[in-house]
Design an enzyme around this catalytic site. Structure first.
Site, PDB file in Angstrom:
ATOM      1  N   GLY A  20       0.626  -4.784 -11.663  1.00  0.00           N
ATOM      2  CA  GLY A  20       1.655  -5.810 -11.650  1.00  0.00           C
ATOM      3  C   GLY A  20       2.526  -5.663 -10.419  1.00  0.00           C
ATOM      4  O   GLY A  20       2.504  -4.633  -9.738  1.00  0.00           O
ATOM      5  N   GLY A  22       6.389  -7.360  -8.424  1.00  0.00           N
ATOM      6  CA  GLY A  22       7.575  -8.194  -8.523  1.00  0.00           C
ATOM      7  C   GLY A  22       8.485  -7.923  -7.347  1.00  0.00           C
ATOM      8  O   GLY A  22       8.104  -7.253  -6.367  1.00  0.00           O
ATOM      9  N   GLY A  23       9.730  -8.421  -7.455  1.00  0.00           N
ATOM     10  CA  GLY A  23      10.658  -8.256  -6.357  1.00  0.00           C
ATOM     11  C   GLY A  23      11.026  -6.809  -6.098  1.00  0.00           C
ATOM     12  O   GLY A  23      11.427  -6.454  -4.979  1.00  0.00           O
ATOM     13  N   MET A  24      10.908  -5.945  -7.108  1.00  0.00           N
ATOM     14  CA  MET A  24      11.298  -4.549  -6.965  1.00  0.00           C
ATOM     15  C   MET A  24      10.168  -3.685  -6.441  1.00  0.00           C
ATOM     16  O   MET A  24      10.406  -2.529  -6.068  1.00  0.00           O
ATOM     17  CB  MET A  24      11.749  -3.989  -8.318  1.00  0.00           C
ATOM     18  CG  MET A  24      13.035  -4.582  -8.836  1.00  0.00           C
ATOM     19  SD  MET A  24      13.340  -4.041 -10.521  1.00  0.00           S
ATOM     20  CE  MET A  24      13.236  -2.261 -10.319  1.00  0.00           C
ATOM     21  N   LYS A  42       4.983   3.266 -10.293  1.00  0.00           N
ATOM     22  CA  LYS A  42       5.742   2.158  -9.716  1.00  0.00           C
ATOM     23  C   LYS A  42       6.103   2.506  -8.273  1.00  0.00           C
ATOM     24  O   LYS A  42       6.727   3.539  -8.011  1.00  0.00           O
ATOM     25  CB  LYS A  42       7.004   1.883 -10.519  1.00  0.00           C
ATOM     26  CG  LYS A  42       7.753   0.649 -10.050  1.00  0.00           C
ATOM     27  CD  LYS A  42       8.959   0.386 -10.932  1.00  0.00           C
ATOM     28  CE  LYS A  42       9.603  -0.944 -10.592  1.00  0.00           C
ATOM     29  NZ  LYS A  42       8.773  -2.090 -10.914  1.00  0.00           N
ATOM     30  N   ASP A 140      17.604  -6.027 -16.521  1.00  0.00           N
ATOM     31  CA  ASP A 140      16.443  -6.871 -16.188  1.00  0.00           C
ATOM     32  C   ASP A 140      15.611  -7.141 -17.437  1.00  0.00           C
ATOM     33  O   ASP A 140      14.387  -7.137 -17.396  1.00  0.00           O
ATOM     34  CB  ASP A 140      15.592  -6.196 -15.113  1.00  0.00           C
ATOM     35  CG  ASP A 140      14.616  -7.173 -14.435  1.00  0.00           C
ATOM     36  OD1 ASP A 140      14.856  -8.398 -14.547  1.00  0.00           O
ATOM     37  OD2 ASP A 140      13.635  -6.723 -13.839  1.00  0.00           O
TER      38      ASP A 140
END
Length: 519
Positions: A20, A22-24, A42, A140
């Protein structure tokens, strides 16, 4: 997506594939070579234009916040194993949870029932409460960060990580996650608090039962403007969870529903009889005997219904017999020793471990990890968790886990004859002990069908929860499917039931599915 070159982080975590992004940053499925286990890694990515001093501060924040999240030890919180700095960036090693996100479930399967969403909400509220008590804010909370594991576990991920991407002064602060789930005070005043997490929980629940966020506009700027000046959009699928959602979505944090108040409301909601097919329950007469009017069903349906109730009673013959007493009939009282185990399947010598193929190309549905495709001699096929056992009852085939906690019974019967709901209404007259109806109603499927959900209390052991479906399989036959689990495990086990029901196939018509519309 595979890594361009095989990348091993910190000489230990071997990246396998992209899970996955995302912005982070990005989340990789990886293998811990030291402990020989699968993990999620991550990769925290800083904005390209961030100056070096800000990058160094971002790395410090990553370690500080991840350490805070690592203090959490809760079944509804994804666990953090390690935080490292390598290849010029920060990496957070987490528990890998084979799962689907709540967002993906709602998008692909449709909105959840209010009862289902309420049970998920209870787990999420417990997770947030544990984090808040440890001094960790999520900031979040959104459907993409709610994971429903293959075994039914509800997990809130990315704990404490949203704050690590706060950009130092002089730079624009990015919106964390989706702006559709951002509390109004965060947008208006930059305030981060427990109440902001609760607002995001309310927006997540709104999406779960409505299939859209509470401020759904074509343009993000319009959504944010509405967030600051308007009430949430009116629900299209009203139900008992919406008062809780409305309390969580209060614009004023001081008037917002507190965690304790939300928990009490959710507890009351999940204990009440709610559902999209809910119908009033008639008062039961005093005493143990329940009057029984002669059923319209054919003799073959009597056997099917009797066997289904027998499975629900955890014994092969508890309710199978209906004795005639003149014009009316009375169902016999339940024997005191009707329940001897948690297993809803017989424990005779006929019990065998199910076999089948775990290859996706041999199954008409996608198989989650740990599942196999079983083609049964009874004329049907379905996905099953590996290690489940098969046994036979008087009226069908029963599948259950080895621990005897969950079961799924398949019973073949005659034609529906245009009155599927009547089958369950007649069967209800032989209801099990301390029966509480949750819902009963028709299913809008080809050929007709009906479902029935209820909870009940055996003579011994925990309270149980049963869901039954009657499905037409052409003009000449039908199937009755019965799912039983502990009432306390109902929400956790819902994804398992969904896979079983959605994957069930009639061998004579293998391409036919029974699509159950969302509420």
């Amino acid at each position: 997506m595979e890594p361009d070159d095989e990348l091993v982080v910190a000489d230990r975590y071997r990246l396998i594939s992209l899970a996955g992004f995302g912005g982070m940053g990005r989340v990789w499925r990886a293998h811990d070579d030291l402990l020989d286990r699968e993990v999620a890694v991550k990769e925290v990515l800083a904005p390209d234009d961030l100056p070096d001093p800000a990058r160094a501060e971002l790395q410090r924040d990553t370690i500080r916040e991840a350490r805070a999240a690592a203090r959490l030890d809760h079944p509804h919180v994804v666990r953090i194993f390690d935080v490292i700095q390598a290849s010029g960036r920060s990496w957070i090693v987490m528990e890998y949870v084979p799962s689907r996100s709540l967002h993906d479930i709602v998008i692909s399967d449709g909105p959840l029932s209010h009862r289902h969403a309420a049970r998920i909400a209870t787990g999420l509220l417990d997770a947030l409460d544990a984090a808040h008590q440890a001094g960790v804010l999520h900031l979040d909370v959104k459907p993409q960060n709610v994971l429903i594991a293959g075994d039914g576990r509800v997990v809130l991920t990315d704990f404490g990580l949203a704050t690590i991407v706060a950009v130092p002064g002089g730079h624009d602060e990015p919106l964390m996650g989706s702006p559709f789930y951002l509390a109004p005070e965060r947008l208006r005043d930059g305030v981060a608090s427990r109440q902001a997490d609760l607002w995001s929980l309310g927006a997540t629940l709104y999406m779960a039962v409505e299939g859209r966020p509470p401020y759904d506009r074509p343009d993000v700027s319009d959504s944010l403007t509405a967030l600051l000046s308007q009430d949430p959009d009116p629900p299209r699928h009203p139900g008992p969870l919406h008062p809780v959602i409305a309390g969580l979505l209060a614009a004023d944090p001081g008037r917002r529903l507190t965690a304790d108040s939300a928990r009490r409301a959710l507890r009351d909601l999940t204990r009440r009889a709610v559902g999209i097919h809910a119908v009033p329950t008639s008062a039961r007469p005093a005493g143990k005997a329940v009057p029984y009017r002669s059923a319209v069903a054919t003799p073959r349906w009597r056997g099917l219904l009797g066997a289904g109730i027998a499975a629900a009673a955890l014994t092969a013959g508890a309710f199978a017999a209906v004795r005639a007493y003149g014009g009316d009939r009375v169902a016999p009282s339940v024997p005191a020793a009707v329940v001897s185990t948690m297993h809803a399947c017989p424990t005779a010598e006929s019990v065998v471990v199910v076999s089948g193929s775990s290859r996706d190309d041999e199954a008409p549905v996608s198989l989650p990890d740990g599942w196999l495709w079983h083609v049964d001699t009874g004329g049907f096929a379905l996905p099953l968790p590996r290690g489940w056992q098969r046994s036979t009852t008087d009226g069908g085939v029963c599948f259950g886990d080895a621990a005897g906690v969950r079961s799924f019974t398949v019973q073949a019967g005659g034609p529906v004859d245009g009155y599927p709901l009547r089958r369950w209404q007649d069967a209800e007259r032989e209801a099990p002990p301390d029966y509480q109806k949750i819902s009963m109603g028709p299913l809008l499927i080809t050929g007709g069908g009906a479902d029935w959900e209820y909870s009940w209390q055996p003579a011994t052991g925990p309270r149980l929860h049963t869901y039954r479906m009657l499905l037409a399989a052409g003009d000449d036959r039908s199937y009755a499917l019965t799912w039983i689990t502990r009432d306390a495990d109902w929400s956790l086990d819902l994804p398992v039931r969904r896979i079983l029901v959605n994957g069930f196939r009639d061998s004579a018509r293998p391409t036919v599915t029974w699509t159950i519309p969302g509420p």
